[in-house]
Design an enzyme around this catalytic site. Structure first.
Site, PDB file in Angstrom:
ATOM      1  N   CYS A  97      -3.598   8.047   9.954  1.00 10.27           N
ATOM      2  CA  CYS A  97      -3.767   7.361  11.225  1.00 10.27           C
ATOM      3  C   CYS A  97      -3.363   8.259  12.380  1.00 10.27           C
ATOM      4  CB  CYS A  97      -2.907   6.099  11.244  1.00 10.27           C
ATOM      5  SG  CYS A  97      -3.741   4.681  10.568  1.00 10.27           S
ATOM      6  N   ARG A 118      -2.924  10.057   4.585  1.00 11.80           N
ATOM      7  CA  ARG A 118      -1.656  10.710   4.869  1.00 11.80           C
ATOM      8  C   ARG A 118      -0.871  10.970   3.568  1.00 11.80           C
ATOM      9  NH1 ARG A 118       0.183  13.397   8.456  1.00 11.80           N
ATOM     10  NH2 ARG A 118       2.406  13.590   8.302  1.00 11.80           N
ATOM     11  N   ARG A 158       2.804  13.954  13.751  1.00 10.00           N
ATOM     12  CA  ARG A 158       3.234  13.776  12.361  1.00 10.00           C
ATOM     13  C   ARG A 158       3.458  15.092  11.609  1.00 10.00           C
ATOM     14  NH1 ARG A 158       0.443   8.219  10.355  1.00 10.00           N
ATOM     15  NH2 ARG A 158       2.318   8.188   9.087  1.00 10.00           N
ATOM     16  N   PRO A 159       4.515  15.810  11.979  1.00  5.24           N
ATOM     17  CA  PRO A 159       4.834  17.067  11.292  1.00  5.24           C
ATOM     18  C   PRO A 159       5.263  16.836   9.849  1.00  5.24           C
ATOM     19  CG  PRO A 159       6.612  16.452  12.804  1.00  5.24           C
ATOM     20  CD  PRO A 159       5.502  15.463  13.019  1.00  5.24           C
ATOM     21  N   ILE A 160       5.229  17.913   9.048  1.00  3.05           N
ATOM     22  CA  ILE A 160       5.679  17.782   7.644  1.00  3.05           C
ATOM     23  C   ILE A 160       6.793  18.786   7.337  1.00  3.05           C
ATOM     24  CG2 ILE A 160       3.561  16.780   6.669  1.00  3.05           C
ATOM     25  CD1 ILE A 160       2.887  19.681   5.752  1.00  3.05           C
ATOM     26  N   ASP A 161       7.480  19.208   8.409  1.00  5.41           N
ATOM     27  CA  ASP A 161       8.525  20.214   8.228  1.00  5.41           C
ATOM     28  C   ASP A 161       9.625  19.784   7.259  1.00  5.41           C
ATOM     29  OD1 ASP A 161       8.892  18.424  10.538  1.00  5.41           O
ATOM     30  OD2 ASP A 161      10.860  19.361  10.668  1.00  5.41           O
ATOM     31  N   GLN A 162       9.936  18.501   7.230  1.00  2.00           N
ATOM     32  CA  GLN A 162      11.025  18.055   6.341  1.00  2.00           C
ATOM     33  C   GLN A 162      10.609  18.074   4.868  1.00  2.00           C
ATOM     34  OE1 GLN A 162      14.200  17.614   7.589  1.00  2.00           O
ATOM     35  NE2 GLN A 162      13.071  18.428   9.347  1.00  2.00           N
ATOM     36  N   ARG A 169      -8.393   0.222   5.285  1.00  2.00           N
ATOM     37  CA  ARG A 169      -7.542   1.201   4.589  1.00  2.00           C
ATOM     38  C   ARG A 169      -6.302   0.536   4.003  1.00  2.00           C
ATOM     39  NH1 ARG A 169      -6.184   6.346   8.036  1.00  2.00           N
ATOM     40  NH2 ARG A 169      -4.890   6.494   6.198  1.00  2.00           N
ATOM     41  N   LYS A 197       0.837  -1.206   0.000  1.00  2.05           N
ATOM     42  CA  LYS A 197       0.000   0.000   0.000  1.00  2.05           C
ATOM     43  C   LYS A 197       0.873   1.258   0.000  1.00  2.05           C
ATOM     44  CE  LYS A 197      -1.162   1.901   3.699  1.00  2.05           C
ATOM     45  NZ  LYS A 197      -1.383   3.013   4.597  1.00  2.05           N
ATOM     46  N   ASN A 198       1.860   1.292   0.881  1.00  3.42           N
ATOM     47  CA  ASN A 198       2.635   2.529   1.018  1.00  3.42           C
ATOM     48  C   ASN A 198       3.482   2.829  -0.209  1.00  3.42           C
ATOM     49  OD1 ASN A 198       1.495   3.016   3.463  1.00  3.42           O
ATOM     50  ND2 ASN A 198       3.252   2.347   4.680  1.00  3.42           N
ATOM     51  N   ASP A 224       5.383  -0.016  11.885  1.00  2.00           N
ATOM     52  CA  ASP A 224       4.090  -0.539  11.443  1.00  2.00           C
ATOM     53  C   ASP A 224       3.880  -2.003  11.853  1.00  2.00           C
ATOM     54  OD1 ASP A 224       3.506   1.881  10.386  1.00  2.00           O
ATOM     55  OD2 ASP A 224       3.574   1.281   8.278  1.00  2.00           O
TER      56      ASP A 224
HETATM   57  C1  UD1 Z   1       5.370   6.250   6.429  1.00  2.00           C
HETATM   58  C2  UD1 Z   1       4.330   5.177   6.310  1.00  2.00           C
HETATM   59  C3  UD1 Z   1       3.864   4.727   7.678  1.00  2.00           C
HETATM   60  C4  UD1 Z   1       5.059   4.309   8.531  1.00  2.00           C
HETATM   61  C5  UD1 Z   1       6.115   5.399   8.542  1.00  2.00           C
HETATM   62  C6  UD1 Z   1       7.396   4.977   9.243  1.00  2.00           C
HETATM   63  C7  UD1 Z   1       3.254   5.749   4.230  1.00  2.00           C
HETATM   64  C8  UD1 Z   1       2.028   6.255   3.562  1.00  2.00           C
HETATM   65  N1  UD1 Z   1       3.224   5.696   5.566  1.00  2.00           N
HETATM   66  O1  UD1 Z   1       4.742   7.352   7.080  1.00  2.00           O
HETATM   67  O2  UD1 Z   1       2.968   3.632   7.509  1.00  2.00           O
HETATM   68  O3  UD1 Z   1       4.618   4.103   9.858  1.00  2.00           O
HETATM   69  O4  UD1 Z   1       6.460   5.765   7.194  1.00  2.00           O
HETATM   70  O5  UD1 Z   1       7.925   3.857   8.638  1.00  2.00           O
HETATM   71  O6  UD1 Z   1       4.210   5.357   3.602  1.00  2.00           O
HETATM   72  N2  UD1 Z   1       8.805  13.505  10.695  1.00  2.00           N
HETATM   73  C9  UD1 Z   1       9.138  14.798  10.990  1.00  2.00           C
HETATM   74  N3  UD1 Z   1       9.009  15.738  10.001  1.00  2.00           N
HETATM   75  C10 UD1 Z   1       8.575  15.431   8.764  1.00  2.00           C
HETATM   76  C11 UD1 Z   1       8.250  14.110   8.460  1.00  2.00           C
HETATM   77  C12 UD1 Z   1       8.373  13.156   9.450  1.00  2.00           C
HETATM   78  O7  UD1 Z   1       9.538  15.110  12.114  1.00  2.00           O
HETATM   79  O8  UD1 Z   1       8.483  16.343   7.914  1.00  2.00           O
HETATM   80  C13 UD1 Z   1       8.953  12.452  11.734  1.00  2.00           C
HETATM   81  C14 UD1 Z   1       7.637  11.765  12.078  1.00  2.00           C
HETATM   82  O9  UD1 Z   1       6.899  12.480  13.045  1.00  2.00           O
HETATM   83  C15 UD1 Z   1       8.129  10.432  12.581  1.00  2.00           C
HETATM   84  C16 UD1 Z   1       9.360  10.160  11.723  1.00  2.00           C
HETATM   85  O10 UD1 Z   1       9.741  11.419  11.192  1.00  2.00           O
HETATM   86  O11 UD1 Z   1       8.529  10.529  13.929  1.00  2.00           O
HETATM   87  C17 UD1 Z   1       9.147   9.191  10.592  1.00  2.00           C
HETATM   88  O12 UD1 Z   1       8.012   9.591   9.834  1.00  2.00           O
HETATM   89  P1  UD1 Z   1       7.889   9.291   8.277  1.00  2.00           P
HETATM   90  O13 UD1 Z   1       8.933   8.296   7.885  1.00  2.00           O
HETATM   91  O14 UD1 Z   1       7.844  10.566   7.553  1.00  2.00           O
HETATM   92  O15 UD1 Z   1       6.470   8.617   8.194  1.00  2.00           O
HETATM   93  P2  UD1 Z   1       5.415   8.780   7.039  1.00  2.00           P
HETATM   94  O16 UD1 Z   1       6.099   8.950   5.736  1.00  2.00           O
HETATM   95  O17 UD1 Z   1       4.388   9.754   7.448  1.00  2.00           O
END
Ligand code: UD1
Length: 430
Positions: free
Chosen positions: A117, A93, A122-126, A397, A22-23, A305
């Site tokens: 979920c 997401r 779950r920030p998106i700053d990166q 999902r 899925k991912n 996961d």
């Molecule tokens: C993806 C997977 C999710 C899995 C996760 C970790 C998808 C759709 N989802 O989620 O199932 O649990 O990888 O393997 O592929 N973070 C930041 N800033 C950012 C982005 C992330 O601080 O901009 C942090 C997150 O809060 C978390 C860590 O980085 O603590 C890892 O998150 P990330 O790998 O980005 O997870 P997702 O891509 O959202």
């Protein structure tokens, strides 16, 4: 509202076919809008998140041909909007992958801010840092993320945290940016590699995916392709732990065993036997499961996961286990439900201390998120008596025909939507 009703106690036995990841598929679907040509994606899992993303791609004007439940053809030549505000998209997401994809191709994108979920903030700053580095402005307004660039220019980007989403999103935009991009501290998950492989088959120039440094040389345009999604590592792992927890014997087919190494290692530690084949893994359970310790980490570490599934298994394993969650801060919500089934688990911060019990008992429980929901189904398969799982929409999902695949292994489980159906199930299984 649909529920699962389960009668526990049957060891799982037989063979199960694993669907596409899925991912990975979510990112591949987003990538498919980056060309005017047709992209055909096969081995697509038929799950809710995928179907919603496909509808949102149709909604921006792409021509979508759902060849069958596991195959889609997308032609992005007819896209007439870069605003993705499809009603349901907020729930996924990975809808944010359309930001990177549309930004790369059209230099502009607006996508509803994702939910997904509820396992942490779950920030998106990166993601934003990466887009900024490529020369794009990013604005969050009225529940939308908006990004725009005069021109996209390659850059050297160091990710402060290892993020699957940010690595993929920046990679998507960078393949059509001018010049070279280097992503350092990149995520190494199999689906990062899968996205890079599909983009390369569309004409992108990407090196190093699967290591922590990804090097991209921008190209002017991408072309069509036909691509098969990799097998779902997490779905496979879920069935592997279901086999272990029920003391079963299951051949998990259509997998890449290398992607499952962290999971296999833990199953061996707790006393299961594993047989590895080219594209299958057999898990043979034992009555005498033992405790272990596990910490979730980015790939190739133990996946977050797969944290609830191992915790459920350890809940019925002899001794004391410690499970440490290092990726998401809110991923132990299922523990309260498991406790109602007789598990002995204490959560302190990001650690769960599990004292194994002899067995669980069925109860009415509710799935708090996708993977925890699947883990609670495993608990129901182990437990004495009947378990009813509410909120299975979370499970749908990400798992294709979960109940059908489990039934194929001898589980007594049914999807129901009324009290009468529950009664009918109970009469049937006795
Ligand atoms: C993806 C997977 C999710 C899995 C996760 C970790 C998808 C759709 N989802 O989620 O199932 O649990 O990888 O393997 O592929 N973070 C930041 N800033 C950012 C982005 C992330 O601080 O901009 C942090 C997150 O809060 C978390 C860590 O980085 O603590 C890892 O998150 P990330 O790998 O980005 O997870 P997702 O891509 O959202």
């Amino acid at each position: 509202m649909e529920q699962y009703v389960i009668k526990g106690g049957n060891p799982l036995n037989g063979e199960v076919d694993i669907s596409g990841a899925k991912n990975a598929a979510l990112a591949l679907l987003a990538a498919s809008v980056m060309t005017e040509d047709t992209v055909t994606i096969t081995n697509l899992p038929d799950v809710r998140d995928i179907n919603v993303l496909i509808e949102s791609i149709r909604d921006i004007g792409a021509t979508v041909n759902r060849v069958d439940k596991n195959c889609v053809q997308i032609n992005g030549g007819t896209i007439n909007s870069v605003t993705v505000d499809y009603e349901y998209i907020k729930k996924i997401r990975a809808s944010y992958y359309l930001l990177g994809a549309l930004l790369g191709r059209f230099h502009k994108a607006e996508v509803a801010l994702p939910g997904g979920c509820d396992i942490g903030t779950r920030p998106i700053d990166q993601h934003i840092k990466g887009f900024n580095a490529l020369g794009a402005k990013v604005l969050i307004e009225h529940g939308m993320i908006k990004t725009e660039a005069q021109e996209l220019l390659g850059n050297h980007i160091y990710m402060d945290v290892v993020s699957v989403g940010a690595t993929i999103n920046v990679m998507l935009a960078a393949v059509l940016a001018e010049g070279r991009t280097i992503i350092e501290n990149a995520a190494k998950e199999p689906h990062v590699v899968d996205v890079a492989n599909m983009l390369s088959s569309m004409g992108a120039n990407i090196k190093g995916a699967g290591t922590d440094v990804i090097r991209i040389k921008g190209v002017e345009k991408l072309h069509g392709t036909e691509y098969a999604v990799i097998p779902d590592q997490i779905e496979a792992g879920t069935f592997m732990f279901a086999a272990a927890a029920t003391n079963g014997n299951v051949l998990v087919k259509n997998v890449i065993p290398k992607h499952l190494e962290a999971i296999t290692a833990k199953l061996l530690e707790i006393g299961c036997s594993i047989e590895e084949y080219d594209d299958a893994v057999r898990v043979i359970g034992t009555k005498d499961l033992r405790s272990t310790h596990v910490k979730t980490l980015p790939y190739p570490g133990y996946p977050t996961d797969m944290q609830p599934q191992i915790a459920v298994t350890l809940a019925v394993s002899r001794g004391t286990s410690i499970v440490t969650e290092s990726i998401f801060e809110n991923r132990f919500k299922y523990v309260a439900e498991l406790a109602r089934m007789g598990a002995n688990i204490k959560v302190e911060g990001n650690t769960a201390i599990i004292n194994g019990v002899d067995g669980l008992t069925g109860a009415q429980i509710s799935a708090p998120d996708l993977r925890a929901g699947a883990a609670l189904v495993i608990a129901g398969l182990v437990a004495k008596g009947y378990t009813i799982v509410d909120d299975i929409v979370y499970i749908q999902r990400g798992y294709e025909d979960f109940e059908g695949k489990l039934r194929g292994l001898g589980a007594m489980i049914e999807k129901v939507s009324s009290e009468e159906e529950v009664t009918k199930f109970k009469l049937k299984v006795g």
